[in-house]
Design a protein around this motif. Structure first.
Motif, PDB file in Angstrom:
ATOM      1  N   LYS A 463     -68.596  63.197  53.340  1.00 11.60           N
ATOM      2  CA  LYS A 463     -67.610  63.892  52.565  1.00 11.60           C
ATOM      3  C   LYS A 463     -66.397  64.264  53.049  1.00 11.60           C
ATOM      4  O   LYS A 463     -65.350  63.967  52.279  1.00 11.60           O
ATOM      5  N   ASP A 466     -64.162  61.270  53.692  1.00 11.32           N
ATOM      6  CA  ASP A 466     -63.524  60.874  52.484  1.00 11.32           C
ATOM      7  C   ASP A 466     -62.300  61.285  51.981  1.00 11.32           C
ATOM      8  O   ASP A 466     -61.398  61.000  51.502  1.00 11.32           O
ATOM      9  N   GLN A 470     -57.966  60.970  52.353  1.00 12.33           N
ATOM     10  CA  GLN A 470     -56.797  60.890  51.098  1.00 12.33           C
ATOM     11  C   GLN A 470     -55.832  61.725  51.407  1.00 12.33           C
ATOM     12  O   GLN A 470     -54.584  61.668  51.154  1.00 12.33           O
ATOM     13  N   ASN A 546     -61.673  70.173  46.642  1.00 12.24           N
ATOM     14  CA  ASN A 546     -62.463  70.668  45.831  1.00 12.24           C
ATOM     15  C   ASN A 546     -63.167  69.447  44.684  1.00 12.24           C
ATOM     16  O   ASN A 546     -64.209  69.415  44.362  1.00 12.24           O
ATOM     17  N   ALA A 547     -62.352  68.356  44.460  1.00 12.86           N
ATOM     18  CA  ALA A 547     -62.580  67.398  43.621  1.00 12.86           C
ATOM     19  C   ALA A 547     -63.773  66.569  44.139  1.00 12.86           C
ATOM     20  O   ALA A 547     -64.690  65.991  43.372  1.00 12.86           O
ATOM     21  N   GLU A 548     -64.033  66.766  45.275  1.00 10.86           N
ATOM     22  CA  GLU A 548     -65.411  66.149  46.019  1.00 10.86           C
ATOM     23  C   GLU A 548     -66.351  67.145  46.910  1.00 10.86           C
ATOM     24  O   GLU A 548     -67.032  66.795  47.461  1.00 10.86           O
ATOM     25  N   ASN A 549     -66.319  68.317  46.213  1.00 11.08           N
ATOM     26  CA  ASN A 549     -67.088  69.258  46.734  1.00 11.08           C
ATOM     27  C   ASN A 549     -67.183  69.505  48.226  1.00 11.08           C
ATOM     28  O   ASN A 549     -68.207  69.485  48.849  1.00 11.08           O
TER      29      ASN A 549
END
Lengths: 964, 266
Positions: A463, A466, A470, A546-549
């Protein structure tokens, strides 16, 4: 809050593979009384929900209605005539439970309300009569690891509760450790008591620093120095000045590594090297847009204690190296090399405090498998090496290759940047990992250093990866590095080396309460990276996390005052000058000595045929098929595999090197290989190192790598280098690294050493590992469509041997299976080796080569056998065609000599002339031909057939030893 | 329609999304990788796509059981929109972990009705391989369902599997017979000659050698093997032995069929 206990078991009629595996392991221990094993999963959930909701949790989330039953509460011994014993394995308090976070998230999706804790455990029911002693053996040897797990025997006398998930909160208490005015003996006592592994000279340096400041150090300051100055972090041995005596001749090095390995890189001055020995990985050019970086690390000591967790965090940790190189790379391939004692060693020969090699091997493979596969990074290359001297010090090398944009290869942290920790939370795991791995192991390590073991959670890392990529592509941070050995202490300390930094330790997110400020600072909890972010980019970067915890927290900032300042709730708990921290470590002068061994060659009688020897070599653990391991690794995820570890007509032939195509846009490839031969080191570590370099390079060349674009990595695993003989061997190997790199034009770009791989048994005897130098090689393939594999392709094709076979059986597998060591270790002629490599490459890219295989362990006979059974066709060869030196006359040397720089090449008859022209002035000869008949036939002259075996038999011999 | 759009759903631990997106693009679709959190934020975004793919990986670490936590999330948050997606005649493909998610949400075999998602009413599941461990190996696959849009009837293909929990089991014989009668078995594991067999031909011990299942519409399919890992010939384990390496490799069949179906039907 209610404590719910869920037990999940396999339904009648559905196989319980977990129970079956345990039963098999019990049988391996020669315990026959257990007739069956049932395994169950246990979930302990503290939450506010009621019984009806708990039933939904059991039915909808925790169990599978087709093949599993669930039970809420504690079930006792199963009914039935058979005696049953219950064993439960729980994680110790404070040990990370990777499943907990996922279950929590799912409970929240179900609307479970407040959930206080989630813990998982494993329950086993042993059916059959089991004595208390047997129960204990099964629990300790197979089911649980004392380092991280507690065993409970439900229903038995003394039945305990599972370890509590709750920990006492921490009460801040600033601790000073008075050292000014202490005697040398007292200084050493402090170093020892605090597991700092600092030596007297270092303790004295620290003492002098604080006496000058007129104050005493705090505990966190001392710990920071111990981490930063540990052998693991600064490699003080390889950087020291060395007075070497080589066969009586004196040689002086001001800085050993700078004058050997680094020097080769400097002298070669390749313009395609972007960043060498500076960052978390070495970086070289790939194409106009991207570079590739490569790093190999060891994780030996943790893997000895907890093979599964140690190996998993080994691969997890090395993946973070490319992720923390430059501005961050995307990992595209893993490589893993392990050294163990023989897995069939008798249980009673394993010393106290040491795990059995079979258990270590199974655990290590499973750890790398579970972490690497979950990360979605293909494990494409590897090796296994067996020697009983690895019994107490197994070696676990993990490597990772990353792809990084060319303009993102360097960091640029600035004063005013915020220090942000991203990814996993900090716990008490892995405290003192860096210092612990710098010392030698003893039989007491199992208990004393259990806290040094780390537990990984691959999904947290995935996570994080990923989102970091970005953030990198949006230019939202200025620098990145991983929290590896030394934890935040190393990461922030290194990133702020030129700037200075201040950190508020209470802001670091914790897995559970109770950590002191020092523990927070030096914890080696996994899956954490540190980034430097401009304040104006904070909101944007936090939005991505935050968007992907993914958790990310500001814990401080880089200052510009060149000091490291640590606070806890506003109180300053430590302050160190960055200069002292990074430059204060004293320089060492060491003595090294090497005397060339006086060994002799055995006299072995000439035999009528060598069928048995060939079988034995193919069946020796080092040569045997590693398919059992390879299949457990996902080597094809990301879709880039070109040359896989196993190919050929039945997908089971051993490839020489791996090739991946890391970008979808074009057909350029990256190839990976390794070379290592500790056996040769028993004769001479110089020739051992050179052979390793030659092997790694010729493996790459075999598959089609451009030999002008190969870079190398060194990983030394050695014994105690304060002993001159031990260091002398290391110096010899380093000299070979220089000569090999120069000769092949292949620079070293990164490396790492792990010293003190020795074990002190409870009776005081020391076991040191053999000198072990792993050479990893990375190369470029200009067009992957030109790659070749080693499997024989077509009956009627000709087989050529390229490179000279010499009378070099010293340290060979042929001698090994005959109980000999010998003296004539293979000596690489680097100049001709480099020339041969270039010609072979030319032949491959011009399409003249149908298959190519290197001659290595087991020599010509083994290489021919492998080509034949991988391709499903026989080979008929004659030793008279083999180019051999004048002193290489005996059949055994011709068949099994392990001379370096040799290739076997399969050529279509119409291409014979073109191939021969290319090989002009290089020793080469036609040794044989691919035949339809599924046999390996090797003649030595018209009348004499020295090998005559069916391929099926050869393949079976090769596959059997590790077909677990 | 020419403008075929495919969504490749990401989640924590999903790791085959890039190569799946790439394969869809090679097949002519406009493919995008989107995190499930974005779809939960805005389920209506699915209206823009005609193909949805649950790619491979280890969603949420395969904690509890493979695909289970993601299935839980999909059922809790996306049941309605997925039901509609399938009812609208659109395509859903699950690969490896994606198949596990589709089984554990009930999308395939969909015996409760097409697109009816559920976490409990299951009669088929995917569980631990008989070998008890993760394995990466190549398998031959023979189509079993005429109706499934992803399948080219009669064409045997060669693809890699890479999983630890890929064994299909049903609650009883009846279920298995129903699936067979209704043509829901999309692919079976076979050997090079097309015959079923034991390990390693059937690499995980699946009942009836089942490698892939479709639903009653034939528009949703889950498969354990990885077609996205065999779209170029150099991904094929025998590529250095093959004489003919024209065009795309076997795995492309699945993606090309999906894209062509959308082109013809939308």
């Amino acid at each position: 809050m209610k404590q719910w206990r869920f037990e999940i078991s396999s339904k009648q009629g559905f196989p319980d593979v977990g129970g079956r595996d345990v039963l098999e392991d019990i049988r391996q221990l020669n315990i026959d009384s257990v007739e069956d094993v049932v395994s169950e999963k246990v979930y302990l959930i503290e939450a506010d929900f009621d019984r009806a909701f708990a039933e939904r949790v059991a039915g909808e989330l925790l169990s599978d209605s087709v093949c599993q039953d669930w039970h809420i509460g504690k079930s006792g011994v199963p009914a039935g005539p058979m005696a049953a014993t219950l064993i439960e394995v729980h994680l110790k308090s404070g040990v990370t439970d990777p499943a907990a976070e996922s279950v929590r998230a799912a409970l929240s999706d179900m609307g479970a309300g407040k959930v206080d804790s989630v813990r998982t455990a494993r329950k086993y029911v042993l059916l059959g009569t089991v004595s208390d002693a047997e129960r204990e053996t099964i629990a300790r040897r197979i089911l649980a690891n004392d380092c991280i797990e507690d065993v409970i025997y439900p229903g038995a006398p003394g039945d305990a509760d599972p370890p509590s998930p709750h920990v006492e909160p921490y009460q801040m208490k600033l601790t000073e450790i008075p050292i000014c005015g202490l005697s040398d003996a007292q200084l050493m006592q402090i170093s020892k008591e605090k597991d700092m592994f600092l030596n007297l000279k270092e303790m004295q340096t620290i003492q002098a620093y604080y006496c000058d400041l007129d104050r005493e150090p705090t505990d966190v300051e001392l710990e920071t120095l111990a981490q930063t100055w540990s052998e693991h972090c600064v490699h003080k041995t390889l950087k020291s000045s060395v007075d070497m005596e080589l066969d009586g001749k004196k040689i002086h090095f001001d800085n050993l590594i700078k004058e050997t390995i680094f020097r080769a890189t400097k002298d070669l001055n390749k313009n395609w090297c972007i960043s060498v020995f500076a960052d978390n990985a070495g970086v070289i050019e790939f194409d106009d847009e991207h570079a590739v970086c490569f790093k190999v690390e060891t994780h030996n000591h943790p893997s000895a204690l907890d093979p599964y967790g140690g190996a998993a965090t080994g691969i997890g940790g090395v993946i973070r190296d490319p992720m923390g190189t430059g501005m961050g790379a995307m990992p595209v391939a893993n490589t893993d090399i392990f050294c163990f004692a023989r897995p069939d060693m008798k249980l009673e020969d394993v010393p106290k405090g040491v795990l059995h090699p079979r258990r270590i091997m199974k655990g290590v493979v499973a750890g790398v498998r579970d972490y690497g596969n979950r990360m979605g990074i293909p494990t494409v290359n590897g090796a296994l090496y067996f020697d009983d001297r690895y019994l107490s010090n197994p070696l676990v090398f993990c490597g990772n290759v990353g792809l990084i944009p060319r303009q993102k290869c360097f960091k640029n942290p600035q004063a005013g940047n915020l220090v942000i920790v991203v990814g996993g939370r900090t716990g008490r795991d892995g405290i003192h990992g860096a210092t612990f791995s710098s010392g030698e192991m003893t039989h007491e390590h199992e208990t004393i250093f259990s806290h040094a073991v780390q537990i990984g959670n691959a999904i947290t890392e995935k996570k994080m990866l990923d989102t970091l990529l970005q953030a990198r592509d949006a230019n939202l941070y200025e620098a990145i590095t991983d929290c590896g050995a030394g934890g935040l202490s190393s990461a922030v300390g290194e990133m702020g080396e030129k700037l200075g930094a201040e950190v508020d330790l209470e802001k670091v997110p914790l897995k559970y309460a109770g950590l002191s400020y020092t523990e927070i600072w030096i914890s080696e909890a996994q899956e954490r990276m540190v980034i430097a972010v401009k304040p104006e980019n904070l909101d944007a970067i936090m939005a991505i996390f935050n968007a992907e915890n993914v958790e990310a927290t500001v814990i401080g900032q880089f200052t510009g005052d060149k000091k490291l300042t640590l606070r806890y709730n506003g109180t300053q708990v430590g302050q160190l000058e960055m200069d002292f921290l990074h430059e204060g470590i004293c320089k060492y002068d060491r003595k090294a000595k090497w005397e060339t061994k006086k060994l002799s060659e055995p006299v072995l009688p000439e035999k009528d045929n060598y069928n048995d020897d060939l079988h034995k070599i193919l069946s020796s653990y080092n040569v045997a098929s590693k398919e059992w391991v390879i299949r457990q690794y996902d080597h094809e995820v990301q879709g880039g595999s070109v040359i896989k570890p196993l190919m050929g007509t039945d997908n089971d032939g051993p490839m020489d090197a791996a090739v991946i195509r890391p970008k979808y846009e074009h057909d350029k490839g990256v190839s990976l290989s390794c070379g290592m031969n500790p056996c040769y080191g028993d004769i001479d570590p110089y020739w051992m190192a050179l052979a390793g370099i030659d092997e790694a390079i010729r493996n790459l060349v075999c598959v089609g790598t451009n030999p002008e674009r190969i870079a190398l990595l060194d990983n030394y695993c050695w014994g105690d280098c304060t002993r001159p003989e031990m260091l002398g061997a290391l110096v010899r190997a380093s000299q070979a690294c220089y000569d090999g790199a120069m000769g092949f034009g292949a620079p070293f770009i990164s490396g790492k050493d792990s010293l003190n791989n020795e074990f002190v048994c409870d009776d005081g005897t020391r076991i040191a590992i053999p000198y072990t130098l792993l050479i990893s090689a990375i190369g470029l393939v200009d067009d992957i469509n030109t790659c070749v594999t080693m499997d024989a392709k077509q009956p009627g094709n000709l087989i050529f041997a390229v490179g000279l076979t010499k009378n070099e059986l010293g340290g060979s597998h042929f001698y090994k299976v005959n109980g000999e060591l010998g003296a004539n270790v293979p000596k690489t002629d680097v100049k001709s080796a480099a020339q041969t490599a270039k010609r072979i490459h030319k032949a491959i890219i011009t399409g003249l080569v149908r298959s190519c295989h290197d001659c290595s362990e087991g020599g010509l006979a083994v290489a021919l056998a492998e080509m034949a059974f991988a391709g499903g066709y026989g080979i008929e060869a004659d030793l008279r065609g083999l180019p051999a030196s004048d002193d290489c006359m005996k059949t055994d040397s011709l068949l099994f000599s392990e001379s370096n720089s040799r290739y076997l090449v399969e050529v279509d008859p119409p291409n014979y002339d073109a191939f021969a022209r290319l090989m002009l002035n290089i020793p080469f000869g036609q040794v044989g031909e691919v035949i339809k008949d599924k046999k390996l036939l090797i003649h030595n002259g018209i009348q004499k057939t020295v090998i005559d075996v069916e391929l099926n038999a050869l393949k079976a011999a090769w596959q059997k030893p590790l077909a677990w | 329609m020419d403008n075929v759009k495919a969504i490749v759903l990401r989640a924590a631990g999903i790791n085959c999304d890039m190569e799946t997106e790439h394969a869809l693009r090679l097949a002519g679709a406009q493919a995008e990788r989107i995190h499930i959190n974005r779809v939960i934020d805005n389920p209506a975004m699915l209206d823009n796509y005609q193909i949805m793919v649950f790619p491979g990986g280890f969603s949420y670490g395969d904690d509890v059981a493979a695909g289970k936590i993601l299935a839980n999330q999909v059922v809790r948050h996306l049941s309605d929109i997925l039901h509609k997606f399938i009812e609208d005649g659109k395509l859903v493909l699950g690969i490896c972990n994606g198949f596990q998610v589709m089984i554990k949400t009930g999308i395939v075999p969909g015996l409760n009705g097409a697109g009816a998602l559920s976490l409990t009413e299951h009669v088929v599941t995917l569980t631990n391989n008989d070998s008890g461990k993760f394995e990466d190996r190549w398998v031959y696959l023979l189509p079993g369902a005429e109706r499934c849009v992803f399948v080219e009837p009669g064409k045997r293909i060669y693809l890699p599997i890479a999983h630890g929990e890929g064994k299909i089991v049903t609650n009883n014989e009846d279920t298995l017979n129903r699936m067979k009668q209704q043509g829901l078995v999309a692919f079976r594991y076979v050997d090079a000659d097309g015959n079923e067999g034991g390990f390693p031909v059937n690499p995980n011990g699946s009942q009836d050698s089942i490698a892939a299942l479709t639903d009653l519409t034939g528009r949703a399919m889950g498969m354990m093997p990885h077609p996205e890992r065999c779209v170029r010939w150099t991904q094929h384990p025998h590529w250095t032995r093959l004489k003919n390496r024209e065009g795309f490799a076997d795995g492309m069949t699945i993606f090309a069929n999906a894209v062509n179906y959308v082109k013809e039907n939308f």
